[in-house]
Enzyme design. Structure first.
Site, PDB file in Angstrom:
ATOM      1  CE  LYS A  18      -3.543  -2.403   2.796  1.00  0.00           C
ATOM      2  NZ  LYS A  18      -4.488  -2.241   3.923  1.00  0.00           N
ATOM      3  CG  HIS A  58      -5.161  -6.338  -0.295  1.00  0.00           C
ATOM      4  ND1 HIS A  58      -6.359  -6.455   0.373  1.00  0.00           N
ATOM      5  CD2 HIS A  58      -5.221  -7.217  -1.336  1.00  0.00           C
ATOM      6  CE1 HIS A  58      -7.117  -7.349  -0.258  1.00  0.00           C
ATOM      7  NE2 HIS A  58      -6.446  -7.820  -1.299  1.00  0.00           N
ATOM      8  CG  ASN A  83      -3.084  -2.812   7.401  1.00  0.00           C
ATOM      9  OD1 ASN A  83      -2.996  -2.364   6.249  1.00  0.00           O
ATOM     10  ND2 ASN A  83      -4.125  -3.496   7.825  1.00  0.00           N
TER      11      ASN A  83
HETATM   12  O1  CDP Z   1      -6.268  -6.409   5.121  1.00  0.00           O
HETATM   13  P1  CDP Z   1      -7.042  -7.478   5.868  1.00  0.00           P
HETATM   14  O2  CDP Z   1      -7.595  -8.551   4.967  1.00  0.00           O
HETATM   15  O3  CDP Z   1      -6.239  -8.027   7.014  1.00  0.00           O
HETATM   16  O4  CDP Z   1      -8.285  -6.748   6.568  1.00  0.00           O
HETATM   17  P2  CDP Z   1      -9.791  -6.485   6.029  1.00  0.00           P
HETATM   18  O5  CDP Z   1     -10.717  -6.898   7.099  1.00  0.00           O
HETATM   19  O6  CDP Z   1      -9.986  -7.063   4.677  1.00  0.00           O
HETATM   20  O7  CDP Z   1      -9.862  -4.902   5.942  1.00  0.00           O
HETATM   21  C1  CDP Z   1      -9.260  -4.210   4.873  1.00  0.00           C
HETATM   22  C2  CDP Z   1      -8.442  -3.069   5.410  1.00  0.00           C
HETATM   23  O8  CDP Z   1      -9.310  -2.134   6.060  1.00  0.00           O
HETATM   24  C3  CDP Z   1      -7.409  -3.435   6.480  1.00  0.00           C
HETATM   25  O9  CDP Z   1      -6.194  -3.928   5.949  1.00  0.00           O
HETATM   26  C4  CDP Z   1      -7.241  -2.115   7.188  1.00  0.00           C
HETATM   27  O10 CDP Z   1      -6.351  -1.274   6.452  1.00  0.00           O
HETATM   28  C5  CDP Z   1      -8.631  -1.504   7.128  1.00  0.00           C
HETATM   29  N1  CDP Z   1      -9.402  -1.730   8.348  1.00  0.00           N
HETATM   30  C6  CDP Z   1      -9.410  -0.745   9.321  1.00  0.00           C
HETATM   31  O11 CDP Z   1      -8.757   0.293   9.146  1.00  0.00           O
HETATM   32  N2  CDP Z   1     -10.119  -0.916  10.470  1.00  0.00           N
HETATM   33  C7  CDP Z   1     -10.822  -2.049  10.685  1.00  0.00           C
HETATM   34  N3  CDP Z   1     -11.493  -2.212  11.822  1.00  0.00           N
HETATM   35  C8  CDP Z   1     -10.822  -3.060   9.714  1.00  0.00           C
HETATM   36  C9  CDP Z   1     -10.106  -2.872   8.547  1.00  0.00           C
HETATM   37 MG    MG Z   2      -9.003  -8.348   3.401  1.00  0.00          MG
END
Ligand code: CDP
Ligand code: MG
Length: 159
Positions: A15, A121, A118
């Site tokens: 990212k 992706h 973070n």
């Molecule tokens: O990236 P990952 O699959 O671990 O998480 P996701 O549940 O698919 O969510 C996508 C992205 O949204 C995350 O990588 C975070 O950058 C953001 N996110 C967030 O900022 N706060 C949350 N409570 C959940 C997700």
């Molecule tokens: Mg995800």
């Protein structure tokens, strides 16, 4: 490597925070060292429509707007990685979504502090991997094998 059942492709996106911090290659090298094979790679400034498509599953969630804005704010490095169980392997290397819960040794556990920064992706299932690879690499991936393949996978082992 043959097209065995457990050989998978997965999409990663390093990212904007990874590129801005100058650690995109440092992150990518971890996946290469693990043995995963690069099948596609590009630096791209994502536009809003692509960002919306990529994060469609999160539409309506409280963080959706921030997510779309963040990933389209500055260039990203997108790549397709392949290897046995690539989806699970990559997810475990990336670590928990919330970096304060990510284990040390994972990318987020080693380099990140908060959810919107973070760094990576990674596709979370075969269906999402297929959709995401088609979205990010509509021209397709590059097919090849490496001479070292048999020393990292079941193919050609043990002799
Ligand atoms: O990236 P990952 O699959 O671990 O998480 P996701 O549940 O698919 O969510 C996508 C992205 O949204 C995350 O990588 C975070 O950058 C953001 N996110 C967030 O900022 N706060 C949350 N409570 C959940 C997700
Ligand atoms: Mg995800």
């Amino acid at each position: 490597m043959t097209e065995a059942d457990n050989v998978q492709r997965t999409l990663i996106v390093l990212k904007p925070d990874a590129v801005q911090r100058g650690i995109s290659a440092e992150i990518l090298v971890r996946f290469e060292r693990r043995g995963l094979r690069l099948a596609a790679l590009r630096l791209i400034k994502v536009d809003r429509p692509q960002a919306e498509k990529h994060y469609e599953v999160h539409k309506g969630k409280f963080f959706y707007e921030d997510l779309v804005r963040t990933i389209s704010a500055s260039p990203v490095v997108a790549a397709v990685l392949e290897g046995p169980n690539a989806i699970a392997v990559v997810r475990s290397m990336v670590g928990s979504t919330r970096p304060h819960e990510a284990a040390p040794g994972t990318i987020r556990g080693d380099y990140a502090l908060v959810g919107l920064r973070n760094l990576v992706h990674a596709s979370d299932a075969p269906e999402t991997a297929a959709t995401e690879i088609a979205l990010w690499f509509p021209e397709g991936v590059v097919r090849y094998t490496r001479d070292v393949e048999r020393w990292m996978t079941d193919e050609g082992a043990p002799g």
